[in-house]
Design a protein around this motif. Sequence first.
Motif, mmCIF file in Angstrom:
data_model
loop_
_atom_site.group_PDB
_atom_site.id
_atom_site.type_symbol
_atom_site.label_atom_id
_atom_site.label_comp_id
_atom_site.label_asym_id
_atom_site.label_seq_id
_atom_site.Cartn_x
_atom_site.Cartn_y
_atom_site.Cartn_z
ATOM 1 N N GLU A 255 63.039 106.675 1.010
ATOM 2 C CA GLU A 255 63.753 106.824 -0.157
ATOM 3 C C GLU A 255 65.101 106.028 0.095
ATOM 4 O O GLU A 255 65.577 105.584 -1.261
ATOM 5 N N THR A 256 65.541 105.979 1.098
ATOM 6 C CA THR A 256 66.713 105.157 1.534
ATOM 7 C C THR A 256 66.410 104.339 2.961
ATOM 8 O O THR A 256 65.744 105.071 3.626
ATOM 9 N N TYR A 257 67.256 103.570 3.193
ATOM 10 C CA TYR A 257 67.038 102.673 4.497
ATOM 11 C C TYR A 257 68.457 102.589 4.887
ATOM 12 O O TYR A 257 69.390 102.302 4.226
ATOM 13 N N PRO A 258 68.842 102.132 6.047
ATOM 14 C CA PRO A 258 70.090 101.945 6.714
ATOM 15 C C PRO A 258 70.287 100.271 6.485
ATOM 16 O O PRO A 258 69.324 99.616 6.191
ATOM 17 N N GLU A 259 71.337 100.045 5.968
ATOM 18 C CA GLU A 259 71.949 98.798 5.626
ATOM 19 C C GLU A 259 72.057 97.781 6.709
ATOM 20 O O GLU A 259 71.966 96.539 6.351
ATOM 21 N N SER A 260 72.213 98.196 7.776
ATOM 22 C CA SER A 260 72.353 97.295 9.155
ATOM 23 C C SER A 260 71.867 97.970 10.008
ATOM 24 O O SER A 260 71.498 98.989 10.350
ATOM 25 N N LEU A 261 71.744 96.922 11.187
ATOM 26 C CA LEU A 261 71.376 97.614 12.572
ATOM 27 C C LEU A 261 72.441 98.635 13.204
ATOM 28 O O LEU A 261 72.105 99.552 13.747
ATOM 29 N N SER A 262 73.814 98.332 12.949
ATOM 30 C CA SER A 262 74.524 99.223 13.516
ATOM 31 C C SER A 262 74.576 100.565 12.889
ATOM 32 O O SER A 262 74.682 101.345 13.492
ATOM 33 N N GLN A 263 73.993 100.629 11.471
ATOM 34 C CA GLN A 263 73.647 102.113 10.908
ATOM 35 C C GLN A 263 72.498 102.788 11.688
ATOM 36 O O GLN A 263 72.711 103.760 11.959
ATOM 37 N N LEU A 264 71.527 101.677 12.189
ATOM 38 C CA LEU A 264 70.173 102.311 12.747
ATOM 39 C C LEU A 264 70.746 102.620 14.403
ATOM 40 O O LEU A 264 70.279 103.861 14.706
ATOM 41 N N ASP A 265 71.599 101.906 15.054
ATOM 42 C CA ASP A 265 71.987 102.375 16.242
ATOM 43 C C ASP A 265 72.599 103.750 16.061
ATOM 44 O O ASP A 265 72.563 104.564 17.063
ATOM 45 N N GLN A 266 73.602 103.910 15.122
ATOM 46 C CA GLN A 266 74.369 105.200 14.944
ATOM 47 C C GLN A 266 73.282 106.547 14.570
ATOM 48 O O GLN A 266 73.422 107.289 15.340
ATOM 49 N N MET A 267 72.335 106.151 13.865
ATOM 50 C CA MET A 267 71.372 107.372 13.691
ATOM 51 C C MET A 267 70.563 107.560 15.009
ATOM 52 O O MET A 267 70.385 108.710 15.276
ATOM 53 N N TYR A 268 70.308 106.490 15.568
ATOM 54 C CA TYR A 268 69.619 106.938 16.941
ATOM 55 C C TYR A 268 70.485 107.579 18.014
ATOM 56 O O TYR A 268 70.068 108.379 18.614
ATOM 57 N N SER A 269 71.585 106.999 17.981
ATOM 58 C CA SER A 269 72.586 107.790 19.093
ATOM 59 C C SER A 269 72.951 109.202 18.573
ATOM 60 O O SER A 269 73.086 109.944 19.476
#
Length: 408
Positions: A255-269
């Motif tokens: 229903e929502t997506y990270p807006e950037s790779l940096s945000q995806l990295d933060q979610m992974y971390s």
Amino acid sequence: MKSKLTMIILTLMIILAACGDKDPQSKESLNKDWNQIEKDANGSTVNLFMWGGDNGINRYIDEWVTPKLKEKHNITLKRHPMNTNEFIQKLQTEKKAGKDRGTIDIIWINGENFKNAKENELLLGSFASKLPNNQEFIDQDKAFIKTDMGTKIDGMEAPWGNVQFVMWYDAKKVQSPPRNFEELNSFLKKNPGTFTYPNPKDFSGNAFLRHLLYEKTDKNPKLNETSDPSWLDERDEAFWSYLQEITPNLWRNGETYPESLSQLDQMYSKGEVWFTFGFNEARGEGLIKDGVFPKSTKSYVLDVGSIGNTHYLSIPFNSPNPDGAMTAINFMESPEAQLAKMDPSMWGEGMVLDLESLPSEFQEKTEALDRGDTVLSTQTLEDAYLPELDSNYIDWIKENWLDEVVQK
């Protein structure tokens, strides 16, 4: 009095006419020989505008390039973090306003933005052939010298680095990572919410989908050979159907997506998702050492392959210091700078230079460099290499994703 005023007006008209016939000051640098360019760059300031979302990249510029450039050429390098589309818009505004002296000397650019910049005459011109390191250490027959995602380069940008797309995962949570998109679908049915990808407006999020496009079209050469994506209209069903099927099992049900790779990295971390990905096969190594990624992080490439991407440095049409810009870019293409860039404690990305053209000292240092345990072998990356798609396919994904996936 009247005749004196008339003379002043005529004089001003002559001066303005003469100025109109001349190229802007920045263009004059293209006619200088290299020794004169370096001499005129001495003691100057160069403003580098580039994406600033990676600590390792920023560290390389601030802690290695900047002091070395000052030491060797007496040039002060100032890094300005800004997204590529933002400084392209800034240049477009200055172009429309007739501003021949801007504030940007070097831009970090590739693919779709280079096409936009070239078509709108936002670049200085053909400068790459003037750079000694470009001519001596880069194979001029390589495809990445001639075109950038389908756009002829014509010397208007100089290659800075080569990277490949890899997946990273937390081995404590994922024992056997999905190697293809069907396996990913099965994995998500068993482990919903553990994976997502950035909005395709983000270059890396778009790249993940370009791998799916490769798989769903059986690596059709049309993806590289044509700039017309219209043929996809008859072949796109499998692509969109797949994305629609996995969406409910993505992070937050898609229903929502990270807006950037940096945000995806933060979610992974933080452990919110179990995977991240991106260009630069060595990116994870520095992030693990910095404590951002878990120590149990490992990398792999999908069975369909790994898209390779070259990124470049260029000079705007209204650079206030083109001599300094060319000198700085030439330095950043030197064996010394490229070897330092490969260090995983800095940037860690692959070298753009032809290894065999380097002095033996640098060949030995390059081959001996330990890039870290998470970096795949050169042979694995070479075997998986896929050429980058024409930039029109990036736009095709961006333009259709919202309707075909989010609003379905």
